[in-house]
Design an enzyme around this catalytic site. Structure first.
Site, PDB file in Angstrom:
ATOM      1  N   LYS A 193      45.378  36.621  48.364  1.00 13.19           N
ATOM      2  CA  LYS A 193      44.153  37.380  48.656  1.00 13.19           C
ATOM      3  C   LYS A 193      43.236  36.503  49.495  1.00 13.19           C
ATOM      4  CE  LYS A 193      42.353  41.376  48.214  1.00 13.19           C
ATOM      5  NZ  LYS A 193      43.075  42.526  48.749  1.00 13.19           N
TER       6      LYS A 193
ATOM      7  N   SER B 119      45.101  46.909  50.576  1.00 12.94           N
ATOM      8  CA  SER B 119      44.116  46.645  49.530  1.00 12.94           C
ATOM      9  C   SER B 119      43.507  47.970  49.076  1.00 12.94           C
ATOM     10  CB  SER B 119      43.067  45.648  50.013  1.00 12.94           C
ATOM     11  OG  SER B 119      42.469  44.993  48.911  1.00 12.94           O
TER      12      SER B 119
END
Length: 590
Positions: A191, A389
């Site tokens: 991430k 995402s």
């Protein structure tokens, strides 16, 4: 004094009359524009459709009413308009071919360019021709133009061919100069979105995933050009490594990048040759704007709604980076999906998603409404340049997911970023704070100090719950076990072609495949599509243009180029939801 009032009265009356006349003429012009825009255009025999690959290519066009009046070219080209126009041109017997005029095109993604390219390849199946011309072909434009039967170049021109690079921007040291730093809580080794604010270079995990997806993008670009121009992929890579961009124009003919070197005035003769006309004959042309009002196939059968959701996912109109572009506003999208759910005329819904994510809260709300919608009618997702995402979050519950091979998707992870401005306030600006509180955490989030260790632990647990929920949503929608989702999660970004292998998507292709699947799931033999939400009407556009904000933003985007997004991101940082499900803020793919 008497003469003064006489002349004053005459001036006032003159101003009133002038205003009335101007208003009437303006109204007549507007009515004329509306009338001409709403009436179907008749295409002349032996016509050529012109596609000017210049400007900004986005999911949908965003040129405004004021742009139309002023003749401004700052607006965007809508991929939806381009694909529709190519489809109409294919079916229209009066249109004999397409002329591509290469310019400087800024595209939102290679997936959008691939969609345009595939539409042009489909156009050629009708037996019609495509011709391309450019003074200079930028690499992304050449990728599209290479489908042409004949590719022409200015004798002093260039073909840019150098490969693909990604250069993420890091702002940590810049913010430190002002006494600002980011406090981060995140889940997922891959991430990498917060790295822009918390690091000064790419992490090993981020470098791994960025390397994978830019190599995948380049392989697809080379494959497409190789098939169209009959140049081997190995040779294309050799040309990129030798920086063929700066070669003599004659070499581009030798390398098979182009077919012939001609000046602009020679294009007319080449097109007339294909039209079987005299070299100097006038050519009937139709533009993309003209094609909007050219009749296409008559709408028959049941309705499939194509709902466009693109941009940052935000909680409300004022809850995110609204100033930097189009957004997916959670409350608005939820209401729209509910309306589609209750509309009995709509038999299936295709969600066209092009988003790198945003607010985790808004993503969860949209997911919920997709779940309700698919209980009443099939929901198919068509992924554009990105559906990652939060963009993947809102996709995961669909009955079927279609992605382009070069779509960036996945990135299943959550993070929270909280600016710490205490050094800026207390040390650089000399602001002093005192404190009185009733409970231990009453001053949580104060600008006077950063979060302490205990507070960060609470935040990390909160982020963990969000991540667990995200994984559960994906597992439920994709019919996988949570532990198997975890193996492909951790915030990792995947290309569409790789996401297919790990079951994050069901099929590779464009919007047309998604629509066909929706029709199949709804058991429709005959169908047509309608685009949602409707574009802003001219009255609202006219009223909203009075501030001049859109024009200023467009000019800033042109002036700042690749630095526009980071600038707007810093400007709007405090307006964003703190808990984010998004891919890296700035891919900066070149």
């Amino acid at each position: 004094m008497k003469d003064f009032f006489k002349y004053m009265s005459a001036t006032v009356v003159g101003l009133i009359v002038f205003t009335l006349i101007t208003g009437i003429i303006g109204a007549m012009c507007i009515v004329g524009m509306i009338a001409s825009g709403s009436s179907a255009k008749d295409v002349s025999d032996n016509s050529v459709m012109v596609i000017n690959l210049s400007g900004v290519l986005n999911e949908r066009s965003e040129s405004t009413f004021m742009d139309e009046i002023s003749g401004s070219t700052v607006g965007t080209i809508g991929l939806d308009d381009v694909l529709t126009a190519i489809g109409k041109a294919k079916d229209n017997d009066k249109i004999k071919g397409i002329y591509i005029e290469a310019g400087m095109l800024s595209a939102d993604s290679y997936a959008s360019l691939t969609a345009m390219r595939n539409a042009l390849l489909d156009f050629k199946k009708s037996g019609k021709w495509i011709v391309a011309y450019g003074d200079v072909y930028a690499q992304n434009v050449y990728y599209v133009a290479s489908v042409a039967d004949k590719v022409f170049l200015n004798p002093s021109g260039q073909v840019d061919w150098h490969g693909i690079a990604s250069q993420p921007i890091f702002l940590k040291d810049l913010m430190a100069k002002f006494g600002v730093k980011m406090q981060l809580a995140k889940v997922g080794a891959y991430k990498s979105a917060p790295e822009m604010f918390t690091a000064d270079k790419m992490s090993d995990a981020n470098r791994e995933q960025v390397t994978a997806y830019i190599n995948g993008l380049w392989q697809n670009v080379c494959k497409g050009v190789s098939e169209s121009r009959k140049i081997s992929v190995a040779q294309l890579n050799a040309y990129a490594d030798s920086f063929v961009t700066l070669s003599d124009a004659k070499d581009f003919v030798k390398y098979k990048f182009v077919d012939k070197l001609i000046y602009t005035d020679g294009i007319k003769a080449e097109i007339n040759k294909l039209l079987k006309k005299e070299a100097d004959d006038d050519i009937n042309t139709v533009s993309l704007a003209d094609m909007k009002v050219v009749k296409g196939k008559e709408d028959k059968g049941e309705e499939i709604a194509v709902y466009y959701a693109y941009g940052d996912i935000v909680d409300s109109e004022t809850g995110g980076m609204m100033s930097s572009g189009h957004s997916i506003v959670g409350k608005t999208v939820c209401q729209d999906l509910e309306d589609l759910m209750e509309d009995d005329d709509v038999k299936a819904v295709v969600l066209r998603i092009n988003s790198g994510g945003g607010s985790a809260y808004a993503s969860e709300q949209i997911w919920h409404y997709v779940e309700m919608l698919k209980k009443k009618k099939p929901v198919v997702v068509s992924m554009g340049g990105m559906a990652a995402s939060g963009g993947y979050y809102i996709s995961s519950g669909a009955n079927w997911i279609v992605a382009e091979p070069t779509t960036l998707t996945g990135s299943i992870g959550i993070f929270g970023m909280f600016p710490d401005m205490s050094e800026l306030l207390t040390q650089k600006l000399g602001v002093k704070f005192d404190e009185v509180k009733t409970n231990k955490h009453s001053a949580f989030g104060t600008p006077a100090r950063p979060f302490n260790e205990e507070e960060m632990n609470y935040l990390n647990k909160y982020i963990d719950r969000g991540y667990n929920l995200f994984r559960q949503r994906v597992a439920q929608g994709r019919k996988m076990k949570v532990e198997n989702v975890e193996k492909i999660a951790q915030g990792r970004v995947w290309l569409g072609q790789d996401a297919l292998k790990i079951k994050l998507v069901d099929e590779l292709g464009g919007l047309d495949k998604a629509i066909a699947k929706a029709a199949q799931l709804a058991k429709l033999k005959e169908y047509h599509t309608s685009a949602y939400p409707g574009k802003v009407d001219w009255i609202d556009q006219l009223l909203n243009q009075t501030s001049g904000g859109s024009y200023i933003k467009a000019q800033m985007r042109q002036s700042l180029g690749e630095y526009y997004e980071p600038f707007m991101l810093l400007k709007d940082m405090n307006n964003q939801s703190a808990i984010q499900a998004r891919v890296p803020f700035m891919m900066n793919i070149k």
